[in-house]
Scaffold this motif. Sequence first.
Motif, PDB file in Angstrom:
ATOM      1  N   LEU A  20     -37.137  -2.322 -28.749  1.00  0.00           N
ATOM      2  CA  LEU A  20     -38.140  -2.237 -27.686  1.00  0.00           C
ATOM      3  C   LEU A  20     -39.356  -1.517 -28.247  1.00  0.00           C
ATOM      4  O   LEU A  20     -39.258  -0.376 -28.711  1.00  0.00           O
ATOM      5  CB  LEU A  20     -37.569  -1.434 -26.504  1.00  0.00           C
ATOM      6  N   PHE A 126     -35.167   8.058 -27.931  1.00  0.00           N
ATOM      7  CA  PHE A 126     -34.308   6.920 -27.593  1.00  0.00           C
ATOM      8  C   PHE A 126     -32.835   7.283 -27.664  1.00  0.00           C
ATOM      9  O   PHE A 126     -32.390   7.925 -28.618  1.00  0.00           O
ATOM     10  CB  PHE A 126     -34.548   5.762 -28.577  1.00  0.00           C
ATOM     11  N   LYS A 156     -31.144   2.631 -23.864  1.00  0.00           N
ATOM     12  CA  LYS A 156     -30.861   1.194 -23.918  1.00  0.00           C
ATOM     13  C   LYS A 156     -29.385   1.053 -23.543  1.00  0.00           C
ATOM     14  O   LYS A 156     -28.503   1.096 -24.394  1.00  0.00           O
ATOM     15  CB  LYS A 156     -31.148   0.656 -25.321  1.00  0.00           C
TER      16      LYS A 156
HETATM   17  O1  LIG Z   1     -39.107   2.334 -30.877  1.00  0.00           O
HETATM   18  C1  LIG Z   1     -37.865   2.189 -30.773  1.00  0.00           C
HETATM   19  N1  LIG Z   1     -37.379   1.095 -30.129  1.00  0.00           N
HETATM   20  C2  LIG Z   1     -36.046   0.861 -29.976  1.00  0.00           C
HETATM   21  O2  LIG Z   1     -35.619  -0.140 -29.392  1.00  0.00           O
HETATM   22  C3  LIG Z   1     -35.170   1.834 -30.498  1.00  0.00           C
HETATM   23  N2  LIG Z   1     -33.814   1.924 -30.515  1.00  0.00           N
HETATM   24  C4  LIG Z   1     -33.526   3.056 -31.140  1.00  0.00           C
HETATM   25  N3  LIG Z   1     -34.654   3.685 -31.533  1.00  0.00           N
HETATM   26  C5  LIG Z   1     -35.702   2.939 -31.144  1.00  0.00           C
HETATM   27  N4  LIG Z   1     -37.027   3.119 -31.280  1.00  0.00           N
END
Ligand SMILES: O=c1[nH]c(=O)c2nc[nH]c2[nH]1
Length: 193
Positions: A20, A126, A156
Amino acid sequence: MQALVDAIRQQGEVLPGGILKVDGLVNHQLLPHLTREMGEVFAAHFAPLNPGKIVTIEVSGIAPAIATAMVLGVPMVYARKKKPVTMKEPAFTAQSVSRTKGGVVDLFISSEFLGAGDRVVVIDDFLASGGTLRALAGMIEVSGAELLGIGCVVEKQFEDGRAKLADLNVPIHTLANIVRMSEADGIEVEAGR
Ligand SMILES: O=c1[nH]c(=O)c2nc[nH]c2[nH]1
Ligand SMILES: O=P(O)(O)OC[C@H]1O[C@H](OP(=O)(O)OP(=O)(O)O)[C@H](O)[C@@H]1O
């Protein structure tokens, strides 16, 4: 955090490999009003645990971590990904996988600023697979400090990091939750949990 959910809806992009992109608010550009609110929300959530230090990891964890530490009035310590000559031996070390740069990275936390008696809340940008938080938790345990809780800006959900960290037995609080996302269908985001 509704303002964050709205910003992800407006600016978020799904990149190949399940990444993402929220560079305009979390990773490459920071929006002070959003970062300040992240700190206020995390601080209000974790204040009852009476943390004495916030711990994070460079680079993208630093902004929400310092915003939280400023509200709580406690120091913020961050893990570095390259050991500087100024860092006293022995440092606490672990390895994690960088999701945005690829490959295994070494992590170093200075033993001058973390140790027995420290009551720690970890803040990062994240929560995905949970691998990075697992590495940080390991370093905190070796230091003798006590991990009280974990806060992440974006979760996520579909990567199951929260479940994988359940054995740490600490509360995990996130500000926005990506329920699912795909390049074809876009991003389904809701308030964190
Ligand atoms: O910018 C990011 N996007 C992600 O989807 C992600 N997943 C872990 N760390 C991340 N950093
Ligand atoms: O739960 P995980 O699967 O471990 O993913 C989360 C980690 O991935 C990112 O690190 P990365 O090294 O990609 O980025 P950064 O340098 O922008 O902090 C992010 O900052 C988290 O620390």
